[in-house]
Design a protein around this motif. Structure first.
Motif, short mmCIF file in Angstrom:
data_model
loop_
_atom_site.label_atom_id
_atom_site.label_comp_id
_atom_site.label_asym_id
_atom_site.label_seq_id
_atom_site.Cartn_x
_atom_site.Cartn_y
_atom_site.Cartn_z
N ALA A 1 0.84 -1.20 0.00
CA ALA A 1 0.00 0.00 0.00
C ALA A 1 0.87 1.25 0.00
O ALA A 1 0.51 2.27 -0.57
CB ALA A 1 -0.93 0.00 1.20
N GLY A 2 2.03 1.17 0.64
CA GLY A 2 2.92 2.31 0.72
C GLY A 2 3.72 2.52 -0.56
O GLY A 2 4.49 3.48 -0.66
N GLY A 3 3.55 1.63 -1.51
CA GLY A 3 4.20 1.81 -2.80
C GLY A 3 5.68 1.46 -2.81
O GLY A 3 6.45 2.01 -3.61
N TRP A 4 6.09 0.56 -1.95
CA TRP A 4 7.51 0.14 -2.00
C TRP A 4 7.69 -0.81 -3.17
O TRP A 4 6.87 -1.70 -3.38
CB TRP A 4 7.90 -0.57 -0.70
N PRO A 5 8.75 -0.66 -3.92
CA PRO A 5 9.00 -1.61 -5.01
C PRO A 5 9.25 -2.99 -4.38
O PRO A 5 10.10 -3.11 -3.50
CB PRO A 5 10.28 -1.10 -5.67
N THR A 6 8.50 -3.98 -4.80
CA THR A 6 8.69 -5.31 -4.22
C THR A 6 10.11 -5.80 -4.48
O THR A 6 10.68 -6.52 -3.67
CB THR A 6 7.68 -6.31 -4.82
N GLU A 7 10.66 -5.39 -5.60
CA GLU A 7 12.02 -5.81 -5.93
C GLU A 7 13.03 -5.29 -4.92
O GLU A 7 14.04 -5.94 -4.64
CB GLU A 7 12.42 -5.32 -7.33
N ALA A 8 12.76 -4.10 -4.39
CA ALA A 8 13.69 -3.53 -3.41
C ALA A 8 13.66 -4.37 -2.13
O ALA A 8 14.69 -4.61 -1.51
CB ALA A 8 13.31 -2.09 -3.10
N LEU A 9 12.48 -4.81 -1.77
CA LEU A 9 12.34 -5.66 -0.59
C LEU A 9 13.09 -6.98 -0.81
O LEU A 9 13.77 -7.49 0.09
CB LEU A 9 10.86 -5.95 -0.38
N ILE A 10 12.98 -7.50 -2.01
CA ILE A 10 13.67 -8.75 -2.33
C ILE A 10 15.18 -8.55 -2.31
O ILE A 10 15.92 -9.37 -1.76
CB ILE A 10 13.21 -9.28 -3.69
N GLU A 11 15.63 -7.44 -2.88
CA GLU A 11 17.07 -7.17 -2.89
C GLU A 11 17.59 -7.00 -1.46
O GLU A 11 18.63 -7.53 -1.09
CB GLU A 11 17.36 -5.88 -3.67
N TYR A 12 16.83 -6.28 -0.67
CA TYR A 12 17.24 -6.02 0.71
C TYR A 12 17.31 -7.32 1.51
O TYR A 12 18.31 -7.63 2.14
CB TYR A 12 16.28 -5.03 1.37
N LEU A 13 16.21 -8.07 1.47
CA LEU A 13 16.19 -9.32 2.22
C LEU A 13 17.16 -10.32 1.61
O LEU A 13 17.83 -11.07 2.33
CB LEU A 13 14.78 -9.92 2.25
N GLY A 14 17.24 -10.31 0.30
CA GLY A 14 18.13 -11.23 -0.39
C GLY A 14 19.58 -11.03 0.03
O GLY A 14 20.32 -11.99 0.21
N ASN A 15 19.96 -9.79 0.19
CA ASN A 15 21.34 -9.52 0.60
C ASN A 15 21.61 -10.02 2.01
O ASN A 15 22.71 -10.43 2.34
CB ASN A 15 21.64 -8.03 0.52
N ILE A 16 20.59 -9.99 2.85
CA ILE A 16 20.74 -10.51 4.20
C ILE A 16 20.88 -12.04 4.15
O ILE A 16 21.72 -12.62 4.82
CB ILE A 16 19.52 -10.13 5.08
N LEU A 17 20.07 -12.65 3.29
CA LEU A 17 20.04 -14.11 3.23
C LEU A 17 21.21 -14.71 2.46
O LEU A 17 21.57 -15.85 2.67
CB LEU A 17 18.73 -14.56 2.58
N ALA A 18 21.75 -13.93 1.56
CA ALA A 18 22.89 -14.40 0.78
C ALA A 18 23.98 -13.34 0.88
O ALA A 18 24.18 -12.55 -0.03
CB ALA A 18 22.48 -14.64 -0.67
N PRO A 19 24.68 -13.33 2.01
CA PRO A 19 25.70 -12.30 2.23
C PRO A 19 26.70 -12.30 1.08
O PRO A 19 27.12 -13.36 0.62
CB PRO A 19 26.38 -12.73 3.53
N GLY A 20 27.05 -11.11 0.64
CA GLY A 20 27.98 -11.03 -0.48
C GLY A 20 27.28 -10.61 -1.76
O GLY A 20 27.93 -10.20 -2.71
N TYR A 21 25.96 -10.71 -1.76
CA TYR A 21 25.23 -10.33 -2.97
C TYR A 21 25.46 -8.86 -3.30
O TYR A 21 25.76 -8.51 -4.44
CB TYR A 21 23.72 -10.60 -2.80
N GLU A 22 25.33 -8.02 -2.29
CA GLU A 22 25.48 -6.58 -2.50
C GLU A 22 26.84 -6.23 -3.10
O GLU A 22 26.95 -5.45 -4.03
CB GLU A 22 25.29 -5.88 -1.15
N GLU A 23 27.87 -6.87 -2.55
CA GLU A 23 29.22 -6.61 -3.05
C GLU A 23 29.35 -7.07 -4.50
O GLU A 23 29.93 -6.37 -5.33
CB GLU A 23 30.24 -7.35 -2.18
N ALA A 24 28.80 -8.24 -4.78
CA ALA A 24 28.88 -8.77 -6.15
C ALA A 24 28.15 -7.84 -7.10
O ALA A 24 28.59 -7.59 -8.22
CB ALA A 24 28.27 -10.17 -6.19
N LYS A 25 27.04 -7.31 -6.65
CA LYS A 25 26.26 -6.42 -7.50
C LYS A 25 27.00 -5.10 -7.73
O LYS A 25 27.07 -4.60 -8.85
CB LYS A 25 24.90 -6.14 -6.85
#
Length: 526
Positions: free
Chosen positions: A308-332
RNA sequence: GGUCCCAUCGUCUAGCGGUUAGGACAUCGGAUUCUCAUUCCGGUAACAUGGGUUCGAUUCCCAUUGGGACUGCCA
């Protein structure tokens, strides 16, 4: 172990004849034909009418592990608690899965996928346990159990139905029949032979081997009120026959791991590989202490809040994904991968300590994500959001796609230097609201230099290119004796009603000559 | 009370016996710019404590402390 019950008594105790033998079930649900290393996972929510961040968190692991390995991701509805069930909850779950772009694959032959429709399976497995003396009917009432609990507490014993306290565990067939004849409906309890003085070693994919005292509680397998299984028993039957390879669940399940191992061992089945995830916490605003996200206190725990707040679902996935797969952010950041889906998640690396949900970091992911979007996609996303969740003003803003596209396209032509002041679809529209006359809020307190504004109007030509336009600004500055920047600021505030905006020339170009003259004129005449 | 899990900058983490303890977010400076946002450069900031093991512990073991979970016919 106790004496097993005979066929007729089992049927009476269960309320119906078991439909299948274990061998028949094994044949009915054959091992899956999948490549080596394929993960079979499931998202298994209770239909409580609420999807929270934790659900997304664990579903992301399930889905990612299955999809990256060429496996199967299932959706199983755990509707065994009829009291908590909420109407429309299943649609809510399915919509959330769709909104986040996940796809589940519920192959018919392993179904049904509603636990309430799998009674025959549970009954068949329970019958086997009953026949082998590894389960028994228990006729304890709620009041009687409460009495037991009080006694245990007073004496300092662990609460629960076990050993001496399990009144009915050694009932004879005649005694069982007497209860049944009396109209009592039993629960089916595990006949635990576990010895708490011995230890059982269980495996968790993240934590490794964990040992616990063996379970000695005669836990309920099948409930009396509706004949449905408890979580534990459903987990045993479903994950075995659905051929789940990896069970992802919250760490609140860790303490019941010995029970689950015990159950699988009793059936001679191989337990799945467990991945127990840590909880997502937050700092309590009142106490300043870290705690689990709460459904009641924290609106941001609810996925609907983000949608409802208009957050991009992809951003949530990227954020949580980086927590779940440490190193993703650096690779990106290094350019090695483009999205989370390109990055390999390793079960062992999933964090086991509880993390704080960091809205600031989420905002950063959202800004990055939106910043990288082509204008056309941005327009589509914002429009879709406005039409589903937005106010009438929002809907008005997205009505003219061409104008919206021009507004959102400002300073997006150079991919290396895009504006990153858009965080959510909602906030994006608020951010650019001044581009619509209806939403424009003039800065009434600003002390304008009217000479500057008058001078601008005298030479203003909407057809000017940027250099010509700028040279005119400089000329006005010289004429009126103030700085270039001050000239620009007067115009900026007159046009946008605020002191912080994107490139002035771009704003004027998008607004067009009439709007520019109108707003400046309004200041001069007002 | 019992059982179990966890512990590196403010936050999320990298580290898997020897490192100037790395990165990202946040924060603070500086440069660029018509403001803001970008972009670039730089700074502050962490191994909870105490014992071991070892030539040497952030890393291994044990306590303590702290946080969390479970202890239901809820999941």
């Amino acid at each position: 172990m106790r004496n097993g019950l005979d066929k007729d008594l089992i049927a009476r105790v269960l309320g119906a004849e078991p439909k299948w033998t274990i061998a028949e079930l094994e044949a009915k649900f054959p091992p899956r034909d999948l490549p080596d290393g394929a993960f079979v996972t499931r998202f298994a929510p209770s239909p409580t009418g609420f999807m929270h961040i934790g659900n997304l968190y664990s579903m992301l692991i399930d889905y990612k592990l299955a999809s990256q390995s060429g496996g199967v991701f299932m959706l199983r509805i755990e509707d065994t608690d009829t009291k908590r069930e909420v109407e429309g909850a299943v649609d809510l779950v399915k919509n959330a899965i769709r909104d986040f772009g996940f796809k589940y694959n519920n192959d018919e032959i392993y179904g049904p996928y509603f636990q309430s429709q799998r009674k025959d399976i549970y009954r068949s497995v329970a019958a086997e346990l009953l026949a082998r003396g590894l389960a028994y009917p228990c006729f304890l009432t709620a009041d009687e159990m409460e009495e037991i609990r009080v006694k245990q507490n007073a004496a300092g014993f662990a609460t629960g139905i076990y050993g001496e306290w399990a009144r009915d565990r050694d009932l004879t067939a005649d005694e069982i029949i007497a209860h049944l004849d009396n109209g009592e409906v039993p629960t089916i309890r595990l006949y635990s032979t576990g010895d708490p003085n011995k230890r059982i070693f269980c495996k968790d994919a993240v934590r490794g081997s964990i040992s616990f005292p063996e379970n000695n509680e005669d836990l309920v397998l099948i409930k009396s009120n509706d004949g449905l299984p408890t979580y534990h028993f459903a987990h045993l039957c479903d994950d075995h026959f659905m051929r789940t390879t990896h069970v992802v669940r919250g760490e609140e399940w860790l303490p019941s791991l010995p029970l689950h191992y015990q159950l699988f061992n009793m059936m001679g089945w191989t337990p799945p590989i467990y991945i127990h995830t840590a909880t997502l916490d937050k700092i309590d605003a009142e106490t300043g202490k870290q705690r689990k996200m709460s459904k009641r206190k924290d609106p941001e725990n609810n996925l609907a809040f983000f949608l409802a707040g208009g957050w991009p679902t992809e951003a949530l996935i990227e954020y949580l994904g980086n927590i779940l797969a440490p190193g993703y952010e650096e690779a990106k950041l290094k350019g090695a991968v483009k999205t989370f889906w390109d990055y390999e998640m390793k079960p062992k690396k999933i964090p086991m300590s509880g993390g704080l949900f960091d809205m600031k970091k989420l905002e950063w992911w959202a800004k990055e994500y939106i910043g990288a979007m082509p204008v056309a996609d941005l327009v589509t996303a914002v429009t879709n959001w406005a039409n589903e969740y937005g106010t009438d003003e929002n809907k008005m803003q997205v009505a003219d796609a061409k104008y919206l596209s021009a507004v959102l396209g400002i300073e997006r032509d150079n991919p290396k230097r895009v504006r990153k002041d858009f965080i959510t679809w909602k906030q994006t529209l608020e951010n650019v609201a001044f581009f619509w006359d209806k939403l424009f809020v003039p800065a009434i307190d600003y002390e304008y230099n009217r000479d500057v504004l008058r001078a601008f109007l005298e030479t203003y030509d909407p057809a000017d290119d940027k250099d010509t336009w700028w040279n005119k600004i400089v000329a006005i500055a010289e004429k009126t004796g103030i700085k270039n920047g001050d000239v620009a600021m007067n115009l900026r505030v007159a046009l946008a009603g605020r002191t912080n905006t994107p490139d002035l020339y771009s704003i004027m170009s998008v607004m067009g000559g009439d709007m520019v003259r109108g707003r400046i004129g309004r200041v001069l005449n007002g």
